[in-house]
Write an enzyme that holds these catalytic residues in place. Sequence first.
Site, mmCIF file in Angstrom:
data_model
loop_
_atom_site.group_PDB
_atom_site.id
_atom_site.type_symbol
_atom_site.label_atom_id
_atom_site.label_comp_id
_atom_site.label_asym_id
_atom_site.label_seq_id
_atom_site.Cartn_x
_atom_site.Cartn_y
_atom_site.Cartn_z
ATOM 1 C CG ASN A 9 59.863 41.137 55.459
ATOM 2 O OD1 ASN A 9 60.851 40.524 55.053
ATOM 3 N ND2 ASN A 9 59.026 40.634 56.350
ATOM 4 N N GLY A 13 84.181 44.497 58.549
ATOM 5 C CA GLY A 13 84.020 44.047 59.921
ATOM 6 C C GLY A 13 82.716 44.464 60.560
ATOM 7 C CG ASN A 70 72.927 47.657 52.836
ATOM 8 O OD1 ASN A 70 74.111 47.421 52.636
ATOM 9 N ND2 ASN A 70 72.306 47.296 53.961
ATOM 10 C CB SER A 99 68.917 45.797 54.910
ATOM 11 O OG SER A 99 67.960 44.944 54.330
ATOM 12 C CE1 TYR A 156 76.152 38.240 49.188
ATOM 13 C CE2 TYR A 156 78.459 38.062 48.565
ATOM 14 C CZ TYR A 156 77.425 38.770 49.134
ATOM 15 O OH TYR A 156 77.663 40.015 49.653
#
Length: 262
Positions: free
Chosen positions: A63, A192, A90, A13, A158
């Site tokens: 994917n 950020g 990641n 990713s 999560y």
Amino acid sequence: MGKLENKVALVTSSTKGIGLASAAALAEEGALVYIAARSEKLANEVIANITKRGYKAKFVHFNAREVDTYTTMIDTVINNEGRLDILVNNYGGTNVKFDKNLVDGDTEEFFKILQDNVQSVYLPCKAAVPHMIKNGGGSIINISSIGSVVPDLSRMAYCVSKAAINSLTQNIATQYAKQNVRCNAILPGLIGTKAALENMTEEFRASFVRHVPLNRVGKPDDIAKAVVFFASDDSSFITGDLMGIAGGFGMPTPQYAEFMGK
């Protein structure tokens, strides 16, 4: 000469955010970096930006919704290059519409998120480690979250999945240290990225930063620099480490923000 000359790396990713910053940083240190992504078009844009600066990058299909690609992406790199020295897991995520607290969260979604995030580390590592052993070692870097060690009021799936990734990291580190395969995890705080900034109000950001001793939102490059550290020989005597990169979030007394004022 970079720290990672003649090394082959793969970052999942990696067309945006932390993954993109990490891939670029690894390439800048001399590694050939595989951009493991769903969109070949986006990956080729990243590759073009890396190669025009004189560094090396290639595309490999990945994917998260196609479980077999966790293994085939590793196989493709091995077939092409004959080795894989650095693996950065990641990928990871949640669904904030359903991932809430214990009572209000969706049970089916809880286990789906748990499986998605845990297999995103387990499966690539399972495929990569035998090749790393064959080539004399390697470095695996798993992107976890500060939420794995700081309990939250929401996003339970999560947080639990990232805690499981921490344990996976340390088990892999223990099991393959003798073969010179190192495995470490990075625990980002509030970073950020474009996606994060678009999904948070200014009020939330300001409130969160009050609890960050270093008094700012992190940058993808803050994580990328740690990825390079763990990928290189600078960390050759470190394995099983869970490195928080969160500006000190979760470290001080819970009254920190109150004492420090606005």
